[in-house]
Design a protein around this motif. Structure first.
Motif, PDB file in Angstrom:
ATOM      1  N   LEU A 179       0.715  -1.263   0.237  1.00 14.10           N
ATOM      2  CA  LEU A 179       0.372   0.063   0.121  1.00 14.10           C
ATOM      3  C   LEU A 179       0.526   1.298  -0.117  1.00 14.10           C
ATOM      4  N   LEU A 180       1.913   1.339   0.777  1.00 16.29           N
ATOM      5  CA  LEU A 180       2.937   2.457   0.950  1.00 16.29           C
ATOM      6  C   LEU A 180       3.616   2.658  -0.817  1.00 16.29           C
ATOM      7  N   THR A 181       3.751   2.004  -1.387  1.00 19.54           N
ATOM      8  CA  THR A 181       3.857   1.567  -3.451  1.00 19.54           C
ATOM      9  C   THR A 181       3.288   1.892  -3.674  1.00 19.54           C
ATOM     10  N   GLN A 182       1.426   1.755  -3.269  1.00 14.40           N
ATOM     11  CA  GLN A 182       0.513   2.105  -4.235  1.00 14.40           C
ATOM     12  C   GLN A 182       0.746   3.597  -3.999  1.00 14.40           C
ATOM     13  N   LEU A 183       0.753   4.269  -2.742  1.00 14.44           N
ATOM     14  CA  LEU A 183       0.285   6.119  -2.262  1.00 14.44           C
ATOM     15  C   LEU A 183       1.510   6.347  -3.370  1.00 14.44           C
ATOM     16  N   GLN A 184       3.094   5.854  -3.415  1.00 13.64           N
ATOM     17  CA  GLN A 184       3.828   6.973  -3.489  1.00 13.64           C
ATOM     18  C   GLN A 184       3.765   6.752  -5.494  1.00 13.64           C
ATOM     19  N   MET A 185       3.396   5.770  -5.732  1.00 13.18           N
ATOM     20  CA  MET A 185       3.359   5.966  -7.299  1.00 13.18           C
ATOM     21  C   MET A 185       1.823   6.334  -7.760  1.00 13.18           C
ATOM     22  N   GLN A 186       1.019   6.479  -6.768  1.00 12.57           N
ATOM     23  CA  GLN A 186      -0.057   7.305  -7.435  1.00 12.57           C
ATOM     24  C   GLN A 186      -0.275   8.875  -7.088  1.00 12.57           C
ATOM     25  N   GLY A 187       0.666   9.248  -6.347  1.00 13.10           N
ATOM     26  CA  GLY A 187       1.119  10.499  -6.308  1.00 13.10           C
ATOM     27  C   GLY A 187       0.844  11.540  -5.171  1.00 13.10           C
ATOM     28  N   VAL A 188      -0.307  10.049  -4.216  1.00 11.99           N
ATOM     29  CA  VAL A 188      -0.970  10.483  -2.725  1.00 11.99           C
ATOM     30  C   VAL A 188       0.385  11.144  -1.635  1.00 11.99           C
ATOM     31  N   ASP A 189       0.289  12.281  -1.307  1.00 13.29           N
ATOM     32  CA  ASP A 189       1.880  13.131   0.085  1.00 13.29           C
ATOM     33  C   ASP A 189       1.316  12.782   0.944  1.00 13.29           C
ATOM     34  N   LEU A 190       1.239  11.677   1.638  1.00 14.12           N
ATOM     35  CA  LEU A 190       1.984  10.666   2.569  1.00 14.12           C
ATOM     36  C   LEU A 190       2.283  12.189   3.671  1.00 14.12           C
ATOM     37  N   GLN A 191       2.049  12.566   4.973  1.00 14.99           N
ATOM     38  CA  GLN A 191       2.876  12.559   6.012  1.00 14.99           C
ATOM     39  C   GLN A 191       2.250  12.638   7.054  1.00 14.99           C
ATOM     40  N   THR A 192       3.408  11.862   8.220  1.00 15.28           N
ATOM     41  CA  THR A 192       3.503  11.238   9.268  1.00 15.28           C
ATOM     42  C   THR A 192       4.169  12.320  10.794  1.00 15.28           C
ATOM     43  N   GLY A 193       3.088  11.860  11.537  1.00 13.03           N
ATOM     44  CA  GLY A 193       4.171  12.653  12.405  1.00 13.03           C
ATOM     45  C   GLY A 193       3.226  14.372  12.185  1.00 13.03           C
ATOM     46  N   VAL A 194       2.351  14.362  12.180  1.00 14.74           N
ATOM     47  CA  VAL A 194       1.552  16.119  11.829  1.00 14.74           C
ATOM     48  C   VAL A 194       0.677  15.625  12.913  1.00 14.74           C
ATOM     49  N   ARG A 195       0.121  16.696  13.302  1.00 11.17           N
ATOM     50  CA  ARG A 195      -0.936  17.012  14.014  1.00 11.17           C
ATOM     51  C   ARG A 195      -1.706  17.820  13.682  1.00 11.17           C
ATOM     52  N   VAL A 196      -2.877  18.682  13.514  1.00 15.24           N
ATOM     53  CA  VAL A 196      -4.104  18.928  12.428  1.00 15.24           C
ATOM     54  C   VAL A 196      -4.584  20.069  13.884  1.00 15.24           C
ATOM     55  N   ARG A 197      -4.451  21.290  14.304  1.00 16.80           N
ATOM     56  CA  ARG A 197      -4.503  21.892  15.090  1.00 16.80           C
ATOM     57  C   ARG A 197      -5.733  22.275  14.787  1.00 16.80           C
ATOM     58  N   ARG A 198      -6.673  23.022  13.661  1.00 18.90           N
ATOM     59  CA  ARG A 198      -7.542  23.500  13.032  1.00 18.90           C
ATOM     60  C   ARG A 198      -7.952  23.206  11.767  1.00 18.90           C
ATOM     61  N   VAL A 199      -9.523  23.861  10.972  1.00 24.05           N
ATOM     62  CA  VAL A 199     -10.051  22.857   9.916  1.00 24.05           C
ATOM     63  C   VAL A 199     -10.823  24.144   9.995  1.00 24.05           C
ATOM     64  N   THR A 200     -10.056  25.086   8.365  1.00 23.46           N
ATOM     65  CA  THR A 200     -10.783  25.608   8.183  1.00 23.46           C
ATOM     66  C   THR A 200     -11.117  25.741   6.940  1.00 23.46           C
ATOM     67  N   ALA A 201     -12.165  27.039   6.165  1.00 30.81           N
ATOM     68  CA  ALA A 201     -12.330  26.847   5.170  1.00 30.81           C
ATOM     69  C   ALA A 201     -11.973  26.830   3.824  1.00 30.81           C
ATOM     70  N   ARG A 202     -10.339  26.855   4.095  1.00 27.83           N
ATOM     71  CA  ARG A 202      -9.365  27.120   2.678  1.00 27.83           C
ATOM     72  C   ARG A 202      -9.280  25.102   2.660  1.00 27.83           C
ATOM     73  N   GLY A 203      -8.976  25.304   3.872  1.00 25.53           N
ATOM     74  CA  GLY A 203      -8.388  23.708   4.368  1.00 25.53           C
ATOM     75  C   GLY A 203      -7.838  22.950   5.599  1.00 25.53           C
ATOM     76  N   VAL A 204      -6.436  22.711   6.516  1.00 26.45           N
ATOM     77  CA  VAL A 204      -6.454  22.338   7.214  1.00 26.45           C
ATOM     78  C   VAL A 204      -5.038  23.335   7.809  1.00 26.45           C
ATOM     79  N   GLU A 205      -4.627  23.594   9.279  1.00 24.84           N
ATOM     80  CA  GLU A 205      -3.577  24.162  10.138  1.00 24.84           C
ATOM     81  C   GLU A 205      -3.009  23.121  11.016  1.00 24.84           C
ATOM     82  N   LEU A 206      -1.862  22.865  10.818  1.00 26.83           N
ATOM     83  CA  LEU A 206      -1.072  22.486  11.514  1.00 26.83           C
ATOM     84  C   LEU A 206      -0.582  22.540  12.335  1.00 26.83           C
ATOM     85  N   ALA A 207      -0.023  21.726  14.072  1.00 26.58           N
ATOM     86  CA  ALA A 207       0.007  22.644  14.870  1.00 26.58           C
ATOM     87  C   ALA A 207       1.409  23.180  14.544  1.00 26.58           C
ATOM     88  N   ASP A 208       2.549  23.096  13.858  1.00 24.89           N
ATOM     89  CA  ASP A 208       3.266  23.996  13.434  1.00 24.89           C
ATOM     90  C   ASP A 208       3.651  25.364  12.877  1.00 24.89           C
TER      91      ASP A 208
END
Length: 695
Positions: A179-208
């Protein structure tokens, strides 16, 4: 398929269909239509002899044994089974409720995904989709979404966010690697170790503090139970109902719980549909055991199971024993399994048992029994000619205060300086839900008063209850009278009493009085008037099809919603200006139009292309579906040519709680239609030449 005599089975669900989650990624990817993974609960309930209540459960009163349902009277139970699923909502995440979509409930997610594709194509929103949660479900939906965006010609990326250090922690290393190979092949941007601070009308704001823009934010992290379970007093684990091996709640022997909402205390398992499916036969057996004095069976789930995870395009990965198994053949295998499962609900066997006829019987008995099932609502009426002939011997009124007697749907009496309008109507069941039946029956009766431009005054109920034990009688009558009270009070009238009895089937009716200075009659239509119809046609055909197991559940639900809409607003708008008005019920728009034309000594031209029809009605009519009153109603078409199109048949389709039909001055038509709303339509004109012509 094995009904238990003496048991009434009730199914409560917010929607007329239930989606099968196993095919959801295929729908998101564009491989399936929504109908491919929907179980039609209306059709299934008809097949099973169950009553279906379309509503959302909001609580359980265990002492009174009542299920509280949003917007209606509570529902009594002897035994209840809870399978209300979970949500992937994230209530603690700022902005999630306003700007994000949880993957469950599935129906909401599917609609939001369709909207996103349409808006992204038009440039109204950003193409990127942000998925929160990189477990199996998050990865599978991210891959499905990426495939669909490419197929739609969109270049928007899928960004997959995981708070932990590693995705896909709950599967074997072989499937994870694939599955990780498929994510890479299909251009899915996987980001680990990230926390979402809030969701906005434009998308998401991360803890950093960084921001990821997105036109849609999807929540797939976690599995939350319905919050109202906390108020039931049931023993819960993390909000899920604690059950034992028999699937019965540990704290209440009258309540079962299965599927995602259940916590198997004897063998805890992750939330997965495979367990719900395999619990089903044990649940059925134990419900029957409780109702018949038998012994319950114990359910022991397997420790591991094969997971088939799709990868967007028609390919799948298998998770079993840590092996790496993937390929197109796995997708084909999964598709075959899913299609076989859904076929059980689409290809329902014919359970109709022919009624035995004695060897010696009167001529004509077989023809009656072989005919179409007797429809509910107005279609249970006799034909128009039967009614005219049967009432022809009744003499005209002799009392000076009786203005109008036999010959109209409503009688008219002098009442001081006003006119009191009186009408009565009753319906046999076209739905097994007594609350909805009572709502529709009350509105159906009130429409005769509204058709005269009168304000409802007092209402009497007359109810025939089917045979059942006294406590069930009590609760059925409570549901009926609660519904009637709400409708009558909203109409500005009072429910003042009535009569009840016990008979072979449920029947609900009402007698209504109303007051008006000058009633709108049938005899004032003038050449040049526009003919206005305030509700679409076709509910008689839809419910005839529903009784035969042929109707689409969504169309049935839409028809019920239409029938539950009062015509009070339309009456208030039309009565002051209409030259003539009636309501459209058992004899279809042609039959009721004919009463206006005959009384006014005029004719009419109907423009078929302008006549509104209820969703699904034309398609069913094209398939030859007809109500049981059609054969007699179609005689009304003889003067305007034989019905050759489905739409012609729908012109004499009997309506229950139908719309108003009014002859309105031509110079007021645009104003009237604007005020009435989208469902109303001008369907033709009044002419000087007698008769009805179709164009």
């Amino acid at each position: 398929m094995k009904p238990l005599p003496g048991v009434r089975l009730t199914l409560i669900n917010p929607d007329p269909t239930a989606p099968y989650s196993g095919m959801l990624p295929g729908l998101i990817a564009g491989h399936y239509q929504q109908s491919d993974l929907e179980i039609d609960l209306v059709r299934l309930a008809r097949f099973a002899g169950a009553r279906l209540i379309l509503g959302r459960a909001t609580g359980i009163d265990r002492e009174a044994r009542l299920i509280h349902v949003e917007g209606r009277a509570p529902v009594f139970y002897d035994i209840a089974s809870v399978d209300i699923g979970i949500t992937t909502d994230m209530p603690d995440l700022e902005g999630f409720a306003e700007h994000a979509t949880p993957a469950k409930p599935l129906a909401d997610y599917v609609e939001r995904w369709k909207t996103h594709i349409e808006q992204a194509r038009s440039g109204a929103v950003a193409e990127r989709v942000v998925v929160i949660g990189a477990g199996v479900a998050g990865v599978e939906l991210a891959l499905a979404g990426a495939h669909r965006l490419r197929q739609a010609g969109l270049k928007g990326q899928i960004t997959l966010l995981e708070a932990g250090d590693a995705p896909l922690r709950d599967i074997g290393k072989g499937a994870r690697a694939a599955l990780l190979t498929q994510l890479q092949m299909q251009g899915v941007d996987l980001q680990t170790g990230v926390r979402v601070r809030r969701v906005t009308a434009r998308g998401v704001e991360l803890a950093d503090g960084s921001v990821i823009d997105g036109g849609m934010v999807l929540g797939v992290a976690g599995a939350l139970p319905q919050a109202w379970l906390q108020e039931t007093g049931l023993t819960l684990t993390d909000g899920f109902i604690d059950v034992g091996p028999d699937l019965c709640a540990l704290s209440d022997p009258r309540i079962y719980a299965v599927g995602d909402i259940a916590h198997l205390t004897h063998a805890p398992r992750p939330k997965a549909g495979v367990f719900a499916v395999r619990e089903a036969p044990f649940l059925a057996a134990n419900l029957r055991a409780d109702l018949t004095g038998g012994e319950r069976k114990a359910y022991h789930p397997q420790k591991d199971y094969l997971k088939l995870i799709t990868t967007g395009h028609k390919r799948a990965v298998a998770d079993k024993l840590g092996l790496r198994l993937e390929g197109d053949w796995l997708w084909r295998w999964k598709n075959q399994i899913d299609q076989k499962f859904m076929a059980q609900f689409r290809d329902l066997p014919d359970m109709n048992v022919a009624q035995a006829i004695p060897s010696e019987a009167a001529e004509g008995v077989q023809e009656i029994l072989d005919g179409a099932p007797l429809c509910g609502g107005c279609a249970a009426k006799p034909g128009a000619q039967v009614l005219r002939d049967g009432l022809a011997h009744i003499p005209a009124p002799t009392r000076p205060d009786v203005i109008l007697g036999v010959g109209d749907d409503a009688a008219q009496l002098r009442f001081g300086d006003q006119v009191q309008v009186i009408s009565t109507d009753h319906l046999r069941p076209f739905t097994e839900d007594p609350y909805v039946l009572a709502e529709v029956a009350a509105l159906h009766a009130l429409s005769d008063v509204w058709a005269k431009g009168a304000a409802p005054q007092a209402v009497l109920a007359h109810v025939t209850l089917p045979r059942m034990r006294p406590r069930m009688h009590e609760h059925m009558l409570r549901e009926i009278m609660t519904a009637a009270h709400h409708v009558v009070r909203a109409a500005g009238a009072d429910l003042v009493g009535g009569h009840s009895s016990v008979g072979p089937e449920l029947s609900v009716g009402f007698t209504v009085t109303g007051l008006v200075k000058t009633p709108v009659g049938l005899n004032g239509a003038q050449p040049g008037d526009a003919l206005v119809l305030t509700k679409p046609l076709g509910v008689g055909t839809i419910f005839a099809a529903e009784m035969q197991g042929k109707a689409n559940g969504r169309h049935v639900a839409a028809a019920l919603a239409q029938m539950r809409q009062p015509v009070a607003k339309a009456s208030g708008l039309l009565a002051p200006i209409a030259h003539a008005m009636t309501d459209v019920t058992g004899y279809g728009v042609i039959g009721h139009l004919d009463t206006i034309l005959t009384a006014s000594n005029v004719g009419a031209e109907i423009e078929l292309a302008l006549v509104p029809f209820a969703p699904g009605a034309v398609e069913l009519a094209q398939q030859g579906v007809r109500s049981s009153l059609f054969d007699q109603n179609q005689k009304l078409l003889q003067g305007i040519g034989a019905p050759t199109r489905a739409e012609h048949a729908l012109l004499v389709d009997p309506q229950t709680s139908g719309g108003l039909l009014a002859a309105v001055p031509a110079d007021r038509i645009e104003q009237v239609l604007d005020a009435l709303g989208d469902e109303a339509a001008r369907i033709g004109w009044v002419t000087a030449q007698s008769g009805i012509t179709l164009t």
